[in-house]
Design a protein around this motif. Structure first.
Motif, PDB file in Angstrom:
ATOM      1  N   ASN A  64       0.721  -1.325   0.003  1.00  0.00           N
ATOM      2  CA  ASN A  64       0.244   0.040   0.122  1.00  0.00           C
ATOM      3  C   ASN A  64       0.879   1.043   0.047  1.00  0.00           C
ATOM      4  O   ASN A  64       0.279   2.343  -0.182  1.00  0.00           O
ATOM      5  CB  ASN A  64      -0.984  -0.081   1.137  1.00  0.00           C
ATOM      6  N   ASN A  65       2.232   0.954   0.344  1.00  0.00           N
ATOM      7  CA  ASN A  65       3.016   2.278   0.395  1.00  0.00           C
ATOM      8  C   ASN A  65       4.120   2.321  -0.653  1.00  0.00           C
ATOM      9  O   ASN A  65       5.000   2.943  -0.698  1.00  0.00           O
ATOM     10  CB  ASN A  65       3.644   2.432   1.621  1.00  0.00           C
ATOM     11  N   SER A  66       3.941   1.586  -1.560  1.00  0.00           N
ATOM     12  CA  SER A  66       4.695   1.276  -2.995  1.00  0.00           C
ATOM     13  C   SER A  66       4.563   2.356  -3.744  1.00  0.00           C
ATOM     14  O   SER A  66       3.299   2.759  -3.962  1.00  0.00           O
ATOM     15  CB  SER A  66       4.668  -0.017  -3.366  1.00  0.00           C
ATOM     16  N   PRO A  67       5.274   3.025  -4.290  1.00  0.00           N
ATOM     17  CA  PRO A  67       5.320   4.085  -5.255  1.00  0.00           C
ATOM     18  C   PRO A  67       4.346   3.366  -6.728  1.00  0.00           C
ATOM     19  O   PRO A  67       3.873   4.243  -7.570  1.00  0.00           O
ATOM     20  CB  PRO A  67       6.625   4.526  -5.681  1.00  0.00           C
ATOM     21  N   VAL A  68       4.947   2.218  -6.766  1.00  0.00           N
ATOM     22  CA  VAL A  68       4.370   1.438  -7.974  1.00  0.00           C
ATOM     23  C   VAL A  68       2.809   1.596  -7.788  1.00  0.00           C
ATOM     24  O   VAL A  68       1.836   1.577  -8.753  1.00  0.00           O
ATOM     25  CB  VAL A  68       4.865   0.321  -8.483  1.00  0.00           C
ATOM     26  N   THR A  69       2.522   1.083  -6.603  1.00  0.00           N
ATOM     27  CA  THR A  69       1.049   0.978  -6.175  1.00  0.00           C
ATOM     28  C   THR A  69       0.087   2.132  -6.340  1.00  0.00           C
ATOM     29  O   THR A  69      -0.761   2.268  -6.915  1.00  0.00           O
ATOM     30  CB  THR A  69       0.843   0.312  -4.944  1.00  0.00           C
ATOM     31  N   HIS A  70       0.717   3.287  -5.814  1.00  0.00           N
ATOM     32  CA  HIS A  70       0.114   4.532  -5.879  1.00  0.00           C
ATOM     33  C   HIS A  70      -0.019   4.841  -7.648  1.00  0.00           C
ATOM     34  O   HIS A  70      -0.994   5.462  -7.851  1.00  0.00           O
ATOM     35  CB  HIS A  70       1.024   5.611  -5.330  1.00  0.00           C
ATOM     36  N   LEU A  71       0.883   4.721  -7.981  1.00  0.00           N
ATOM     37  CA  LEU A  71       1.091   5.198  -9.755  1.00  0.00           C
ATOM     38  C   LEU A  71      -0.084   4.083 -10.495  1.00  0.00           C
ATOM     39  O   LEU A  71      -0.711   4.677 -11.162  1.00  0.00           O
ATOM     40  CB  LEU A  71       2.389   4.753 -10.403  1.00  0.00           C
TER      41      LEU A  71
END
Length: 283
Positions: free
Chosen positions: A234-241
């Motif tokens: 949930n805190n991964s930059p890929v997840t946010h993107l």
């Protein structure tokens, strides 16, 4: 006769004055120093010309994305969503993010290759804005990211993907993805300068990219994962993107995810940009 010839030779070999030599060599005004934007665009055009003369470089942004879409859609579609057509509505924006983020590592490989060939020795002697060489690499690769995105979207639409956000949502999603990938590529320029061979750059890049992309919400909803893994995903930059691109193409405006993606992009540039330039100046 001999005396006349000797006199003529002496006249021809007479030394030239400094003023006349300067007038001969500097017949026109010195051209102005190129601006940072002009120099960066020039090096970006150089990167595009390399693609023109070696079109095989586009293999990783055409064949590879198509293979990824087909493989994951038909391999996991029935098991995870009941049918490939249903699954691709969730998968395509995520696999789009994954594929483009993975090909960012070739920026570092290109930098390392040019260093080995000695091209950078010439660049460093030019009266230009120092970061323009690196920025040019990244601008050229932005075209590769855009091509990969268009190819994958075309394949996805042919398989049944329907972006409810329309052309505007798709364009916004691709723009956000390209901007993030531009910033993310600064990591690989650093490794391209730091490591000695292009194989080393690829090896380190894959060690970072694979966990970062697979441990995300690209393939499945994180709510199905164990709690300890959710904390990372949930805190991964890929997840946010992936969530931001998925929302934009789906007709939503996920402000929080967009802000996180742009924030991560800013961190990558602010942290790895100065480190890259320090290595470049000391190389």
């Amino acid at each position: 006769m001999t005396i006349a010839t000797s006199t003529e030779t002496t006249k021809e070999l007479a030394p030239v004055s400094t003023e006349s030599l300067a007038a001969l060599l500097v017949a026109k005004e010195r051209p102005p120093r190129p601006s940072a934007l002009s120099a960066s665009l020039t090096f970006g055009w150089r990167a595009i010309l390399k693609i023109k003369h070696v079109p095989e470089q586009l293999f990783d942004v055409t064949a590879f994305p198509v293979m990824m879409v087909l493989m994951y859609t038909y391999l996991f579609g029935g098991a995870l969503a009941g049918s490939p057509k249903e699954y691709i509505q969730f998968l395509l924006p995520g696999i789009l993010v994954m594929s483009v983020v993975m090909i960012t590592m070739y920026t570092g490989v290109s930098v390392n290759t040019d260093i080995e060939k000695g091209v950078f020795d010439r660049f460093r002697s030019l009266p230009i804005w120092r970061p323009s060489t690196m920025v040019g690499y990244l601008l050229g690769d932005a075209l590769r990211y855009t091509i990969a995105s268009v190819v994958m979207l075309a394949v996805g639409v042919s398989l049944g993907y329907r972006p409810h956000g329309g052309a505007g949502g798709v364009a916004a999603g691709i723009a956000l993805l390209v901007a993030f990938s531009f910033a993310f590529s600064w990591i690989w320029t650093m490794f391209g300068l730091l490591l000695r061979t292009e194989k080393s750059v690829m090896g380190v890049s894959m060690m970072v990219i694979f966990p970062l992309t697979f441990l995300s919400n690209v393939f499945v909803d994180p709510r199905t994962m164990p709690g300890w893994l959710q904390a990372f995903v949930n805190n991964s930059p890929v997840t946010h993107l992936a969530s931001a691109v998925r929302g934009l193409m789906g007709g939503e405006w996920p402000t929080g995810e967009i802000a996180w993606s742009l924030g991560w992009a800013a961190v990558f540039v602010l942290v790895f940009g100065p480190v890259t330039m320090r290595l470049y100046n000391r190389k």
